[in-house]
Motif scaffolding. Structure first.
Motif, mmCIF file in Angstrom:
data_model
loop_
_atom_site.group_PDB
_atom_site.id
_atom_site.type_symbol
_atom_site.label_atom_id
_atom_site.label_comp_id
_atom_site.label_asym_id
_atom_site.label_seq_id
_atom_site.Cartn_x
_atom_site.Cartn_y
_atom_site.Cartn_z
ATOM 1 N N PHE A 8 57.971 38.729 38.709
ATOM 2 C CA PHE A 8 57.008 38.850 39.795
ATOM 3 C C PHE A 8 55.640 39.193 39.241
ATOM 4 O O PHE A 8 55.513 40.120 38.431
ATOM 5 C CB PHE A 8 57.410 39.961 40.771
ATOM 6 C CG PHE A 8 58.663 39.702 41.545
ATOM 7 C CD1 PHE A 8 59.877 40.206 41.106
ATOM 8 C CD2 PHE A 8 58.627 38.968 42.717
ATOM 9 C CE1 PHE A 8 61.041 39.983 41.832
ATOM 10 C CE2 PHE A 8 59.780 38.733 43.442
ATOM 11 C CZ PHE A 8 60.998 39.237 42.996
ATOM 12 N N TYR A 50 56.195 42.114 36.654
ATOM 13 C CA TYR A 50 57.443 42.857 36.695
ATOM 14 C C TYR A 50 58.608 41.921 36.397
ATOM 15 O O TYR A 50 58.585 40.738 36.759
ATOM 16 C CB TYR A 50 57.646 43.506 38.067
ATOM 17 C CG TYR A 50 56.870 44.784 38.262
ATOM 18 C CD1 TYR A 50 55.528 44.758 38.620
ATOM 19 C CD2 TYR A 50 57.465 46.021 38.070
ATOM 20 C CE1 TYR A 50 54.807 45.927 38.787
ATOM 21 C CE2 TYR A 50 56.763 47.198 38.244
ATOM 22 C CZ TYR A 50 55.431 47.145 38.594
ATOM 23 O OH TYR A 50 54.724 48.306 38.755
ATOM 24 N N PHE A 81 52.649 41.622 45.926
ATOM 25 C CA PHE A 81 53.446 40.811 45.023
ATOM 26 C C PHE A 81 53.372 39.327 45.341
ATOM 27 O O PHE A 81 53.165 38.917 46.491
ATOM 28 C CB PHE A 81 54.918 41.230 45.101
ATOM 29 C CG PHE A 81 55.234 42.492 44.360
ATOM 30 C CD1 PHE A 81 55.057 43.733 44.953
ATOM 31 C CD2 PHE A 81 55.709 42.451 43.050
ATOM 32 C CE1 PHE A 81 55.347 44.906 44.273
ATOM 33 C CE2 PHE A 81 56.000 43.623 42.357
ATOM 34 C CZ PHE A 81 55.823 44.845 42.972
ATOM 35 N N GLY A 82 53.577 38.514 44.296
ATOM 36 C CA GLY A 82 53.839 37.109 44.473
ATOM 37 C C GLY A 82 55.286 36.907 44.896
ATOM 38 O O GLY A 82 56.068 37.855 44.989
ATOM 39 N N GLN A 83 55.647 35.634 45.116
ATOM 40 C CA GLN A 83 56.963 35.331 45.688
ATOM 41 C C GLN A 83 58.099 35.419 44.676
ATOM 42 O O GLN A 83 59.271 35.445 45.035
ATOM 43 C CB GLN A 83 56.960 33.933 46.321
ATOM 44 C CG GLN A 83 55.953 33.783 47.458
ATOM 45 C CD GLN A 83 54.622 33.245 46.952
ATOM 46 O OE1 GLN A 83 54.142 33.579 45.874
ATOM 47 N NE2 GLN A 83 54.019 32.380 47.746
ATOM 48 N N GLY A 84 57.779 35.421 43.397
ATOM 49 C CA GLY A 84 58.808 35.528 42.367
ATOM 50 C C GLY A 84 59.158 34.194 41.731
ATOM 51 O O GLY A 84 59.065 33.135 42.365
#
Lengths: 111, 114
Positions: A89, A36, A101-104
């Motif tokens: 993300f 994303y 989700f991952g942390q970004g």
């Protein structure tokens, strides 16, 4: 316990460079892996997604590489532009409606 | 189609107050979800629903309630707000047809609890 780990936290590249963002997951039940893109003040927008039965998927300048045995996947942005500056993300899912989700990663593309 | 809409856009609450964050979609999507976004932690799933009348907990459900009486609406209730619930809240939806995993996100609600 973070089920999806993303790196790096931030990334700066020059225009035309190829930023690479990496993600690793633990749960082998995950069968959908999207990326994303989010601009400040906006909701995340789907960029590209992959299933574990393929090793690579390209859509325009965006490519996902997937390594099932290593439980890792990555996003490559070809010919990056200043307009690509955003937060990215990765995520993983084993059920519709249930994204982890991952942390970004905050990406800055310098002109 | 308006897509996924969320109201309000901004809200300030005092500790202990209750409120409902509204989420609606006009795409006839079966799946709807609530996430919260905090700096350095990505988005974390609070609750999700696979259809009207069916909800389940996500990663961080404590302090939040949901219900899904219609396909279109999926409100998130904070029963007694706490400063730890200061966050940006996103609602998302997806369709069981072509790609049920492909979630569409709303614009978010920024909540501050003092």
């Amino acid at each position: 316990q973070q089920q999806v780990k993303q790196s790096p936290q931030s990334l700066i590249v020059q225009k035309g460079g190829i930023p690479i963002i990496n993600c690793a997951y633990e749960n082998t039940a995950f069968d959908y892996f999207p990326w994303y893109q989010q601009f400040p003040g906006k909701g995340p927008a789907l960029l590209i997604a992959i299933r574990p039965d393929v090793s690579e998927k390209k859509e325009g300048r965006f490519t996902i590489s997937f390594n099932k045995s290593a439980k890792q996947f990555s996003l490559h942005i070809m010919d990056s532009q200043p307009g690509d500056s955003a937060t990215y993300f990765c995520a993983a899912s084993s059920l519709p409606g249930k994204l982890i989700f991952g942390q970004g990663t905050t990406l800055q593309v310098k002109p | 189609n308006a897509g996924v809409t969320q109201t309000p856009k901004f809200q300030v609450l005092k500790t202990g107050q209750s409120m409902t964050l509204q989420c609606a979609q006009d795409m006839n999507h079966e799946y709807m979800s609530w996430y919260r976004q905090d700096p350095g932690m990505g988005l974390r799933l609070i609750h999700y629903s696979v259809g009207a009348g069916i909800t389940d907990q996500g990663e961080v459900p404590n302090g939040y309630n949901v219900s899904r009486s219609t396909t279109e609406d999926f409100p998130l209730r904070l029963l007694s707000a706490a400063p730890s619930q200061t966050s940006v809240y996103f609602c998302a939806s997806s369709y069981s047809g072509t790609e049920p995993y492909e979630q569409y996100f709303g614009p978010g609600t920024r909540l501050t609890v003092t």
